[in-house]
Design an enzyme around this catalytic site. Structure first.
Site, mmCIF file in Angstrom:
data_model
loop_
_atom_site.group_PDB
_atom_site.id
_atom_site.type_symbol
_atom_site.label_atom_id
_atom_site.label_comp_id
_atom_site.label_asym_id
_atom_site.label_seq_id
_atom_site.Cartn_x
_atom_site.Cartn_y
_atom_site.Cartn_z
ATOM 1 N N HIS A 46 -0.113 -4.829 83.019
ATOM 2 C CA HIS A 46 0.071 -5.218 81.826
ATOM 3 C C HIS A 46 -0.883 -6.686 81.700
ATOM 4 C CE1 HIS A 46 1.863 -7.922 78.720
ATOM 5 N NE2 HIS A 46 2.012 -6.909 78.060
ATOM 6 N N GLY B 218 0.345 -7.571 68.680
ATOM 7 C CA GLY B 218 0.516 -8.059 67.349
ATOM 8 C C GLY B 218 1.135 -7.045 66.316
ATOM 9 N N GLU C 18 -4.434 -2.680 74.667
ATOM 10 C CA GLU C 18 -3.940 -4.070 74.055
ATOM 11 C C GLU C 18 -5.190 -4.933 74.309
ATOM 12 O OE1 GLU C 18 0.721 -4.715 74.247
ATOM 13 O OE2 GLU C 18 -0.190 -4.673 76.321
ATOM 14 N N ALA D 258 6.630 -6.491 71.648
ATOM 15 C CA ALA D 258 7.358 -7.301 72.332
ATOM 16 C C ALA D 258 7.950 -8.616 71.229
ATOM 17 C CB ALA D 258 6.663 -7.940 73.540
ATOM 18 N N SER D 259 7.368 -9.766 71.044
ATOM 19 C CA SER D 259 7.623 -10.750 70.500
ATOM 20 C C SER D 259 8.161 -10.527 69.085
ATOM 21 C CB SER D 259 6.597 -12.081 70.610
ATOM 22 O OG SER D 259 5.362 -11.534 69.911
ATOM 23 N N ILE E 193 -2.592 -9.965 71.614
ATOM 24 C CA ILE E 193 -1.185 -10.187 72.066
ATOM 25 C C ILE E 193 -0.569 -11.559 71.653
ATOM 26 C CG2 ILE E 193 0.326 -10.290 74.037
ATOM 27 C CD1 ILE E 193 -1.637 -8.530 75.651
ATOM 28 N N LYS F 290 9.250 -8.761 78.187
ATOM 29 C CA LYS F 290 8.483 -10.107 79.017
ATOM 30 C C LYS F 290 9.881 -10.673 79.837
ATOM 31 C CE LYS F 290 4.754 -9.738 76.117
ATOM 32 N NZ LYS F 290 3.348 -10.481 75.529
ATOM 33 N N ASN G 267 8.842 -4.260 75.192
ATOM 34 C CA ASN G 267 8.345 -4.969 76.299
ATOM 35 C C ASN G 267 9.237 -6.370 76.267
ATOM 36 O OD1 ASN G 267 7.757 -6.690 78.558
ATOM 37 N ND2 ASN G 267 5.378 -6.530 78.149
#
Lengths: 218, 218, 218, 218
Positions: free
Chosen positions: A89, A177, A137, A198-199, A142, A7, A5
């Protein structure tokens, strides 16, 4: 399945989104894993024109053709080259009636659907709407760096059980995470078909290395 | 200025959106009028790559880089080739705080901004936030076929007066029910800098003819 | 069960709401039918202090104690004398995650819950969250005067079947366009436990007569 | 003016809300200061029946009489005994069009209005809509314990200046992090007519003592 993702991070917008998508394509080919990129709506066309791995939208509204200025339709993201989409989401929650309408619109457009949920009861409610996947999630994890597979394995196994009891062919993903190979491995061992992340990758100092480290978990 | 809002009509999605944009480009060149196309977010990149008239987004959220899955950022539509955007269209109303945040984000990204409003008081509130344009569109007339310039000229002149008292350099557009040359002419005579229109052109049996008929009003 | 939704009509706000509630109480006692009044949040305390039939809220948000200014909590409507609530009415749709959170909060507060839905798939999704009741109301028929039991009996029987397959003890109500005794009778014959209605009674020239005509359908 | 926002804290819901309102009434009378209580919608009627200081609602939607299930109307909170209301609190932000519609409905119902804002530009936009008060509350300081009057005095003086330039008779309040007498004093010295506060008093071990400590700042 690994769904990345994008984002709205700077590291995954516009040209940077294209660059990251090419890294994903490369790692996908090299390691033989299914990586899906999930860029912003405005970036879908550029990316789908340049890479051959699947491109998913981050969100599709529950509306179709008509007077819906500013909404994201299934038909428009499909036309731009998306082959699937996230729905609901945690950063873009939808009303129940709109999740259902979005799923109908996506099915008509031929998009693969991943409905995101926050706990076992909402996973169950999403599953009865028969999307292709449900992605559990827990919102508090997150972006936390603490993988859901370690912090709350019960919500993952509970979701897998709940979904499979409702519909065998609805897949289960988990997210929140997750960034390392061991997290991915743990997620699969808990019964999921893959992860949403994602991150952990996007904000990594070296995105390619982070992605490679992830897929070695398989 | 004529801003043609593509909404999410079938006649202005994907390939049809590109075709319509080319018609707009042609008419714009032929008649020397400023026509702006306002397609869905997913269609911006395709269209901006193929036509040279301005492409605006239909909506930009009041968020920037970060964890905002499914939102539309100023940076992303700019990267896709948009040079401006609608904000707060009647079909995509925003919270006051988000209109302000969206304007800040758009200014940073270099996007021209058109804030849509529904009556004179909200026009005034939008004007103090100093967008490039305010577009007054009484919601009950949108898609009605009854031009605002005829049905409610007072809301147009009231908006022009209110805006010019607040900030001389904020432009005023009007919309709702506009489709003919005489409507456009009336709108300009009421003091506006142009019009926002949609179904009158997009749903016309012959889009090019409808657009030509419109611009002859100048 | 007959749940009379007061919406925000003038004929069912403040003192008028109290007067209508007393009519409901009278008819309920006289005919031995279970009538529930569903006034605006601000009217609950006045009405529950004066009548002895059940008073339900129209809406409860999915939040609890804390920093949630302007939200309606289960604890507050319970303290004001409500014994149940609608959730996700078509005029106040909620996000899926909020429906679930609202149900949890209502259960903790001891409120009976009626989740409103718009079609069979959303009825199914609501049912797996185990409210006390699901109320199916096709939005296009609300306020239409055309009873759902006549206009779309399949959505009613489909909802009853779907709910009973998921959980025997979740009740089913139906609504939209219901105002007459025959509509109520038809709704019960389609397998529901009762009806949700509003304008047919509230906007009637003689509210008491309309209510009496309704209950004779039993 | 001191407006005490009860939010949805347990310490200010139902019977506890009534008890706290009586403390406010007592301190108001004893010290000769104008204290307004701002309880949840469902608690307005109970409190207004028992105390004689002003009771304000936390939120009023931009709708009137009609089919608006689950919404809070100006007429309903007025009928329940409120004499004013917050609009657009940071925990219940509204669309611009709804702020304007809510203000119109509140004016018709005779309610005093406080529109909450988050920075100087939105304060300006709120002020042109001519509410009775604008309350500036930087969201990042709400519930922080760090008073806005110390952390960001410029946003307060900037708001006062902006509002007074637009309309002399629109009052300015400030909020966020205020709990002590010195904070109140500082707020007044910055040009405001009063403060909006919440947790500093409501969550205090001794609510009465905290309130007394606050008003001694005058």
């Amino acid at each position: 399945m690994i769904a990345l993702n994008f984002k709205t991070y700077q590291e995954s917008t516009g040209e940077a989104a294209l660059k990251l998508s090419k890294i994903c394509e490369e790692v996908s080919g090299q390691y033989g894993v299914n990586i899906i990129v999930v860029p912003q709506t405005a970036d879908i066309h550029l990316i789908s024109s340049e890479v051959s791995i699947p491109v998913y939208a981050q969100h599709v509204d529950g509306v179709g053709y008509g007077g819906y200025t500013g909404h994201v339709t299934a038909a428009s993201v499909k036309a731009a080259g998306a082959s699937g989409t996230l729905i609901n989401h945690s950063e873009r929650r939808l009303k129940l009636a709109d999740i259902e309408a979005s799923l109908v619109a996506c099915k008509e457009a031929g998009l693969t659907t991943i409905v995101c949920t926050n706990n076992v009861p909402t996973t169950r409610a999403a599953a009865v709407l028969l999307p292709d996947y449900v992605a559990i999630e827990p919102p508090e994890l997150i972006g936390s760096g603490i993988p859901v597979s370690k912090a709350d394995p019960d919500v993952v196994t509970g979701s897998v059980e709940a979904v499979k009891k409702i519909a065998q062919d609805v897949g289960v993903l988990c997210g929140a995470g997750i960034s390392k190979g061991e997290d991915l491995k743990a997620a699969l061992e808990l019964g999921t078909e893959g992860v949403l992340l994602a991150s952990g990758i996007i904000k990594a100092p070296d995105q390619k290395k982070a992605l490679e480290e992830l897929v070695t978990g398989l």
